[in-house]
Structures are given as structure tokens and as C-alpha cells.
Design a protein around this motif. Structure first.
Motif, PDB file in Angstrom:
ATOM      1  N   MET A 176       1.655  -1.947  10.786  1.00  0.00           N
ATOM      2  CA  MET A 176       1.341  -2.022   9.356  1.00  0.00           C
ATOM      3  C   MET A 176      -0.035  -1.453   9.041  1.00  0.00           C
ATOM      4  O   MET A 176      -0.178  -0.611   8.161  1.00  0.00           O
ATOM      5  CB  MET A 176       1.498  -3.451   8.851  1.00  0.00           C
ATOM      6  N   LEU A 192      -0.876   1.949   7.074  1.00  0.00           N
ATOM      7  CA  LEU A 192      -1.704   1.835   5.876  1.00  0.00           C
ATOM      8  C   LEU A 192      -2.807   2.902   5.921  1.00  0.00           C
ATOM      9  O   LEU A 192      -3.051   3.624   4.938  1.00  0.00           O
ATOM     10  CB  LEU A 192      -2.325   0.428   5.846  1.00  0.00           C
ATOM     11  N   TYR A 221       8.544  -2.915   8.811  1.00  0.00           N
ATOM     12  CA  TYR A 221       7.092  -2.949   8.671  1.00  0.00           C
ATOM     13  C   TYR A 221       6.579  -1.660   8.016  1.00  0.00           C
ATOM     14  O   TYR A 221       5.717  -1.699   7.149  1.00  0.00           O
ATOM     15  CB  TYR A 221       6.422  -3.141  10.036  1.00  0.00           C
ATOM     16  N   ILE A 232       7.619  -1.343   4.291  1.00  0.00           N
ATOM     17  CA  ILE A 232       6.827  -2.214   3.412  1.00  0.00           C
ATOM     18  C   ILE A 232       5.450  -1.614   3.160  1.00  0.00           C
ATOM     19  O   ILE A 232       4.931  -1.638   2.032  1.00  0.00           O
ATOM     20  CB  ILE A 232       6.690  -3.638   4.034  1.00  0.00           C
ATOM     21  N   MET A 236       2.045   0.738  -0.028  1.00  0.00           N
ATOM     22  CA  MET A 236       0.675   0.200  -0.091  1.00  0.00           C
ATOM     23  C   MET A 236      -0.323   1.262   0.348  1.00  0.00           C
ATOM     24  O   MET A 236      -1.418   1.368  -0.223  1.00  0.00           O
ATOM     25  CB  MET A 236       0.551  -1.032   0.814  1.00  0.00           C
TER      26      MET A 236
END
Lengths: 540, 284
Positions: A388, A392, A519, A522, A526
Motif C-alpha cells: 500500500m 501510494l 491492496y 484501494i 489515493m
């Protein structure tokens, strides 16, 4: 159970044509069969002194009429009828009277005989007579009697080859006492219940010689045992049940004339093989047909190797992609890196340092702790850092620098930081990082994130300085999710290949779906948001 | 004398590479165990301080245990003996999905043997990391023809890692004072919070990159590859010979293993190679 299966077998037997039984007697209207012992078919065998054997006598009508039939069987000295009592006239003679009412009507009896121990060795004749409608039909069949010791001494096991080739020779192309199965216990394909094998069948050759003066029919039984429990393996037992036998194993008969040697092949169809790789015991037992007990047994270890093509192909694929990545990076170095400014190099270097500090170091520490606590399920926690936060950072970097080569630089820089600071250089990482870079560059290309028209145009034809639309964001998340799921799958497979580890099929799916797809899916939106916010800073 | 003092940084990189490939090219527990013991001996005689030794020990023990744990659960070879069941196969849903999850006795031994592969690479990596300055390894990597642009990025990364770690600590402290607690509320919340932690660090990085780029460009960076690499010490010829022999051995082992794999999987067989197959089966 024995009785039921015997009856089924018997009925099947009786349904066969006369061609299968050339020794069967045929009158004009009736087929008469005398098998000694029962099940031997057209073969002949020597009978051991002191043994009990079952003989089959049957008569089948070919005429559509009612007929009263009388049967007389005269046994030679040395053979004594025991059961069933209803047909025994005296111990040396069997008599029966019955009526066949219509065409294909069958009368049969299994007669148990005892070979008396004091009988002289040699050939004996059994004569039988059928009387019907005033006609008499006579025939004689032969049998041989010898001592059990004589039979044992005259049979020799010359060769027991596992595996064998189609000609019955030892298969030198393959390892001795080894079966190779493909995907028999596939972690992945088993989830879909797909099983395949490396070969059409596993062949086993048994060469036997009869040095005695009597023909003999032998029974061969091949069983694979669990090394620990000593019990026959389950799938063989199931296989046997389907065939209607009680002893778990592969079974066959071999007929040997006096002074003859012959090779018998035992064949296990690959689709039937359902065993896990590892070490087993195999046992070959040879006995006289219809007599109790085996007099030759050979027990050997058996190794079952699994050829898991999914794992092997994953390893090959990853090596190929990695090589392509490295060669491509060297060949197209100027195209990939030439356009990057020093500011962009520095930014990528800093991002790599952040990734190293916030992903690699915590993952290294946390992974070891959670791996010890949760075992293989540690990815549920460590995935937050390794997947994650990594994505990101990566996605925000791409939004900041939407160019090819950025992912490549970022991943290589992160890898080198790990190598230089933590000494994390393994064969796997050398394969894994270039492949990951190539696949993510491909994902970036497919997602269209670095295309000029990724942001929608306004009415005046200018690029809107708005947020990336949700649909495009989801598309990017989906593409990166799928790519990371693929990478997770390859990663587990190459770990299994190079480090010889085992993972269950369901575990691989769980890992691919959660750590690989979920993961990433999601976190990608973001990352886009983060990148857009950072872009404002970069512009300012 | 400290064992690793004999090695130059370049030789250390070669040692890591050799160890990495050695770890995957053998299945013989004795060969693997022997090399692991050799690595441990090198580590213990390298003059590493006791704190680092404890770090190494903890890492090795945790890695060993983690691998043993997973392999005891997923051991898929016969014979195998169930020690206890974590999930019974009759358990609703989970049991049917997993087919039961058992702890196998034979998996413990198997896991231990396979964990030695990780032990070898981990020990060698930490050994090099604890006995060498990062910048020396990077210089050695540049001497091994690492692309200049990559080495530049890594240098920047190396230079700024302490600063980034310090910044992260500051931001996390500030976030904690505002009630931040990672792992508190599900999966999404910590990531959202992580984003707020990352934002100031990334903003600083972007600003820093602008300033740095001005600085390096004013020094003519990028126009001509001009950087200074201090002269390296003369390398020990015996170590070079030993590494060369070890490298050759591993390449040979790899080739033998590849032929054996092709033979075992019935893809390729040559009667003349039977001795190689036998060698692979019995010794490698």
C-alpha cells in the motif's frame, strides 16, 4: 462383498463372446464353458497340491425353446469336489440337472475343488458330458498338478522395471523407481479440479520365466504404500473399487508355458494418478492364479516427482521478462533516461529514499516479526507497508512525473538502496526487481496515465486543471491491481521454484487477491490524489 | 584478524552474488548447511559488535522460524504426519475452502532445510552491510559498471535517508499528538493517515529536489560524466581466486541442476549425461 463382486464379474464373464474362450465347448445349440480355475479365461495353469480352487461350469442356450439338460463331470483322481453340495454326486463326480427356458438363458455353478496332497505330479483330464433332447455332447479338458514347492522353484522374477518404456524395457530416459506427475497436486489448478500428467501412463514391466514343465498362470499384484502408515494409498484403493476388486492395487494375470519367459506391462493411466509428490513404498506380489498367497514379493522405494509447469513457467517467464528489462534498459538507455532532467533524477532518488525508509526498513523489521507470529498469513499486515505505501508513493510519483522510465528508475534505485544499506541481494531480487519494473511500466502504458489527454479538455480545448475523473482513476486502479496480482502470483511461484517452498492453492489465490489486487486497487486512487496535491507544490 | 578485512567492497558484492546463487542451486542439506556454517563463521570472525550480532541472530532465528512455520502448514510431500490441525477440513466454509490446515511433522525439518537458503543470503548480506560503508559499496557497484544515472539517484537517496527518517519521526510525533494511532481502525484509516504523514515529507522532497537540481546543474552535472572515484586498494589475489573458483562451482552446479531438471521432467535426455544426472541426484 466378495460374493457380490464375484457374481458381477461372473455375469460380465458370461456375456463375453465365444471368441474370448476358444476352449469353450460348443454344441449346435448350447455354449458350454468349463474354467479351471474360475477367472482363468482361455489360459491354463498348474494346480498346487493341497490347494483349493474354484471351477466354473456354465451352459448357455442359443435356442428359443425349453430344454431339460443333464450335466456329468468326472473328476480325475486327486481332485475332489467340496461345494456346493447340491451338484456333488460323489467327491469324484459332479452331476446337475436343470432347465433352460429360452434363448440366452444361462445356468452356471461355481464348484470348489480340493487338490489332494498325495496326488502324483502330471497331466490330468477332466471329462464332462451334456445330455439334452436325446443328444449327448462330450468334451475333455486338461489340468496339471504339481507340488507348490515345485511351482515356486520353477518361476523366476527376472526383471521389475519402474518405469518402463512402451516396449517393456527399463526407461533409461527416466529416473529409476520414479513416477513423474504433472500438476497432480497443483496448488493452483487443483482449485479448478484440473489434473494432468506428464505422461499418458506410467508403465511398469515385469519379466518372468517359467523353467518348469507345466503351464502356469500367475497373478501379479502391484500396490503403492504410504511409507509412514504402511497402508495402500487412497487413490489406488478407489481405483480398485471401481474395478470390483477388494485388494487395493493394480492386478493382472500372466500365462507362461513351460520354459517360457515373458514381459508383462502394468499400466497406470495418468488421469488415474492422484498422489502427492514424495516418497512411497511399492510392492510387487506374484502368486499362482487362484491360489492363496504370493510366493515372490519385491518391495522397493518409489519416488513421485511433481512437474509443476505453473511454477516452472512462472520462473522461466520472470527470468525472460527480467532479461528483457535489463537488456531494454541498456539498449534504450538514452530514450528512457535521456529525457530526465537532473531535478527529476533527484526527485526519483528522494522518492526511492522515502520508499526505502518507509517501506523497505519497516517491512524488513515487521515482516520478520509478523512472519514469526502469523507465519504465511503475515502478508495481511506486511502488505500494508510493502504494497500500500509503496503504491501510494509510486503512483504519486507517476502523477508528478508522468513519463516512461520513471518507474524503472524508482524501482532500481529502491533495490540498490536495499542492496547497499541492508545487503539485500538475492537471486530472487535480481530477477524480481527488473521484472516488476517492466510490468509496472507496461501497466503505466496501458493505464494511459502518462498520456497527454489523460485529463479531460474543457470547452475551449484547454486541459482542465481539475481532478482526474473517477472512471479513469478506477481504470488506473484496475490496471495496476491486475498487474500487481500477476506480479504477486509470479512472485510466489518463483519463490516456490527457487527456494523449493510449498504453498496451498487457496493460499496463492488469497495472496494474489488480497495482497496483489485488493491492496493495490484501494491505494491507487489515493496515490493519484496525493500526486495531484503534490503537483500543486511542484508547480508553485 | 578480522575475516572481512581481507575483502574489498567489490569482492564483497561478488561474495553476496555467489552466496545468493549458491543458496538456490543446491538441494543437498549438507552442502547448504556447510555453506551456512561457513557464512556464520565469517560473520562471527568479522569483528562485528555484539549489538549487530544480536540483530543478526534475531533476524536469522525469526526467518528460520517463519519458514518452518509456513512449510509445516503447507508441506506437500509424502509421507507426512499430522501433528495437530489448525483448521479441520470439516469446519464450515473455511474447512471446505482450505481443505483443512494441518501442522505436519515432516514440514518442520523441510522448512528448516529450506530456511537455510534464506539464512545464507541474510547472513552474507548483513555481514557485508555491517562491515562496509554504504558509499564504498556504491563505489564498488559503479566500478562494476552500474549506470551512472542510477548510481547518482542512489547517492542522493543515501545522502538523504537520515534526513527523511528524522523528518518522518517529527511528522509522526506531530500526528500522534493529534491522536494518530496506526492500525487502530481497519485497513483504510491507517492508509489515509499515512497519506497525511507522507504529504509533508514528500512536499519537502519536492522542494529539496528543486534546490538540489539548481545546485548540481550549477556544477555542470549532466553535461559530462565527471565524478571522482578514489583509488581502490589492491585486491587480495587469493580471495579473487577463491571467489572465481566458487563462482565457477556455482555455475557448474546450476548447469548440472538444469540438465537434471530437464531429465526429471522428461524434456531432454542424453545417455552420455547419466553421470551428471546421478551427480545431481546424489550430491547436488
Amino acid at each position: 462383498m466378495i460374493k457380490r463382486t464375484s457374481i458381477i464379474f461372473l455375469v460380465l464373464f458370461l456375456c463375453l463372446s465365444t471368441k474370448a474362450f476358444p476352449d469353450a465347448g460348443i454344441s449346435d445349440d448350447y455354449l458350454i464353458r468349463f474354467e479351471l480355475p474360475f477367472g482363468i479365461g482361455s489360459n491354463q495353469t498348474v494346480l498346487g497340491k493341497g490347494s483349493y480352487v474354484n471351477a466354473l461350469f456354465s451352459v448357455e442356450s442359443f435356442v428359443h425353446k425349453k430344454e431339460d439338460i443333464k450335466v456329468d463331470i468326472i473328476l480325475p483322481e486327486g481332485l475332489k469336489a467340496i461345494a456346493p453340495q447340491e451338484v456333488i454326486a460323489d467327491s469324484g463326480e459332479i452331476q446337475a440337472e436343470f432347465t433352460l427356458r429360452t434363448e440366452n438363458d444361462i445356468w452356471y455353478r461355481l464348484v470348489q475343488l480340493y487338490v489332494q496332497p498325495d496326488t502324483l505330479e502330471g497331466k490330468y483330464d477332466i471329462s464332462y458330458q451334456l445330455t439334452f433332447g436325446g443328444k449327448v455332447y462330450k468334451k475333455t479338458v486338461s489340468c496339471w498338478i504339481a507340488s507348490q514347492d515345485y511351482i515356486k522353484e520353477s518361476i523366476h522374477l527376472l526383471r521389475f522395471s519402474v518405469p518402463a518404456d512402451k516396449e517393456g524395457n527399463p526407461d533409461l530416459k527416466r529416473q529409476e523407481n520414479t513416477f513423474v506427475i504433472k500438476e497432480a497436486n497443483s496448488r493452483l489448478l487443483n482449485s479448478f479440479n484440473i489434473k494432468k500428467s506428464a505422461h499418458d501412463a506410467e508403465l511398469i514391466a515385469v519379466e518372468l520365466e517359467n523353467t518348469g514343465k507345466f503351464p502356469v498362470t500367475l497373478s501379479l499384484d502391484y500396490v503403492i504404500y504410504d511409507k509412514n502408515t504402511g497402508r495402500p494409498i487412497e487413490w489406488l484403493a478407489n481405483l480398485r473399487d471401481e474395478q470390483g476388486f477388494d485388494v487395493p492395487g493394480i492386478y493382472t494375470q500372466i500365462f507362461l508355458k513351460p520354459n517360457q519367459k515373458d514381459v508383462t506391462m502394468l499400466r497406470i493411466a495418468s488421469q488415474d494418478i492422484s498422489m502427492m509428490q514424495g516418497d512411497y513404498k511399492q510392492k510387487l506380489s506374484i502368486g499362482v492364479f487362484a491360489a492363496e498367497g504370493a510366493f515372490i514379493t519385491e518391495e522397493r522405494p518409489l519416488r513421485v516427482e511433481e512437474l509443476n509447469t505453473t511454477i516452472a513457467l512462472s520462473a522461466i517467464l520472470s527470468v525472460v521478462i527480467s532479461l528483457l528489462g535489463i537488456v531494454g534498459m541498456l539498449v534504450f538507455r538514452s530514450a528512457l533516461f535521456g529525457g530526465l532532467t537532473s531535478r527529476e533524477y533527484i526527485l526519483i532518488g528522494l522518492y526511492a529514499a522515502i520508499a526505502f525508509s518507509l517501506v523497505s526498513i519497516p517491512t524488513t523489521i515487521i515482516y520478520n516479526i509478523f512472519h514469526a507470529l502469523l507465519g504465511p498469513f503475515s502478508f495481511l499486515v506486511t502488505g500494508i507497508f510493502s504494497e500500500m505505501i509503496f503504491y501510494l508513493l509510486l503512483i504519486s510519483l507517476i502523477v508528478l512525473l508522468p513519463r516512461r522510465g520513471v518507474i524503472l528508475c524508482f524501482i532500481f534505485a529502491k533495490f540498490l538502496l536495499g542492496a547497499v544499506i541492508l545487503g539485500k541481494i538475492t537471486a530472487l531480487s535480481i530477477i524480481w526487481y527488473p521484472m516488476r519494473a517492466v510490468m509496472l511500466e507496461a501497466a503505466l502504458f496501458i493505464s494511459g496515465l502518462y498520456e497527454k489527454d489523460f485529463l479531460p479538455l474543457d470547452v475551449s480545448g484547454h486541459r482542465k486543471k481539475t481532478r482526474i475523473p473517477k472512471s479513469k482513476m478506477l481504470w488506473v486502479a484496475f490496471v495496476f491491481g491486475i498487474t500487481d496480482a500477476f506480479l504477486a502470483f509470479i512472485s510466489l511461484n518463483i519463490t516456490m521454484f527457487f527456494y523449493r517452498l510449498f504453498y496451498a492453492g487457496w493460499y496463492i489465490w488469497a495472496y494474489v487477491l488480497i495482497s496483489g489486487f485488493l491492496y493495490t486497487f484501494i491505494v491507487v486512487p489515493m496515490g493519484i490524489h496525493l500526486g495531484q496535491r503534490l503537483k500543486k507544490v511542484a508547480v508553485d | 584478524m578480522k575475516s572481512m578485512a581481507l575483502f574489498s567492497p567489490r569482492q564483497k558484492i561478488v561474495l553476496i552474488l555467489i552466496s545468493a546463487f549458491y543458496a538456490i542451486s543446491t538441494d543437498n542439506p549438507h552442502l547448504m548447511g556447510g555453506y551456512f556454517i561457513f557464512m556464520v563463521a565469517l560473520f562471527l570472525t568479522a569483528g562485528v559488535d555484539s549489538r549487530k550480532k544480536r540483530v543478526w541472530l534475531a533476524a536469522v532465528v525469526l526467518t528460520l522460524w517463519g519458514t518452518i512455520f509456513s512449510q509445516s502448514l503447507f508441506y506437500a510431500k509424502m509421507p507426512r504426519t499430522i501433528l495437530f490441525s489448525l483448521i479441520n477440513k470439516d469446519t464450515p466454509f473455511v474447512g471446505a475452502f482450505t481443505g483443512g490446515l494441518n501442522f505436519y511433522k515432516e514440514g518442520i525439518e523441510y522448512g528448516f532445510i529450506q530456511a537455510m537458503r534464506f539464512g545464507i543470503t541474510l547472513t552474507c548480506g548483513l555481514l557485508v552491510c555491517f562491515t562496509t560503508e554504504s558509499k564504498d559499496i556504491l563505489r564498488a557497484a559503479i566500478r562494476l559498471k552500474l549506470p551512472y544515472s542510477l548510481s547518482f539517484m542512489v547517492s542522493i537517496g543515501l545522502r538523504f535517508i537520515p534526513l527523511i527518517v528524522a523528518e518522518t519521526k517529527t511528522v509522526v510525533s506531530a500526528q500522534r499528538m493529534r491522536g494518530f494511532s496506526p492500525m487502530r481502525s481497519g485497513l483504510i484509516k491507517p492508509i489515509k493517515t499515512a497519506r497525511t504523514v507522507l504529504l509533508p515529507i514528500l512536499v519537502n522532497s519536492i522542494r529539496r529536489s528543486s534546490m538540489l537540481s539548481l545546485s548540481v546543474e550549477s556544477r555542470h552535472f549532466g553535461r559530462k560524466q565527471a565524478f571522482y572515484l578514489p583509488r581502490e586498494k589492491k585486491e587480495n589475489i587469493f580471495i579473487n581466486t577463491a571467489l572465481f573458483c566458487l563462482g565457477l562451482l556455482i555455475i557448474t552446479m546450476g548447469i548440472i541442476k538444469a540438465f537434471y531438471f530437464l531429465y526429471l521432467s522428461s524434456f531432454f535426455y542424453l545417455p552420455e549425461l547419466r553421470i551428471i544426472y546421478s551427480l545431481a541426484e546424489k550430491y547436488i
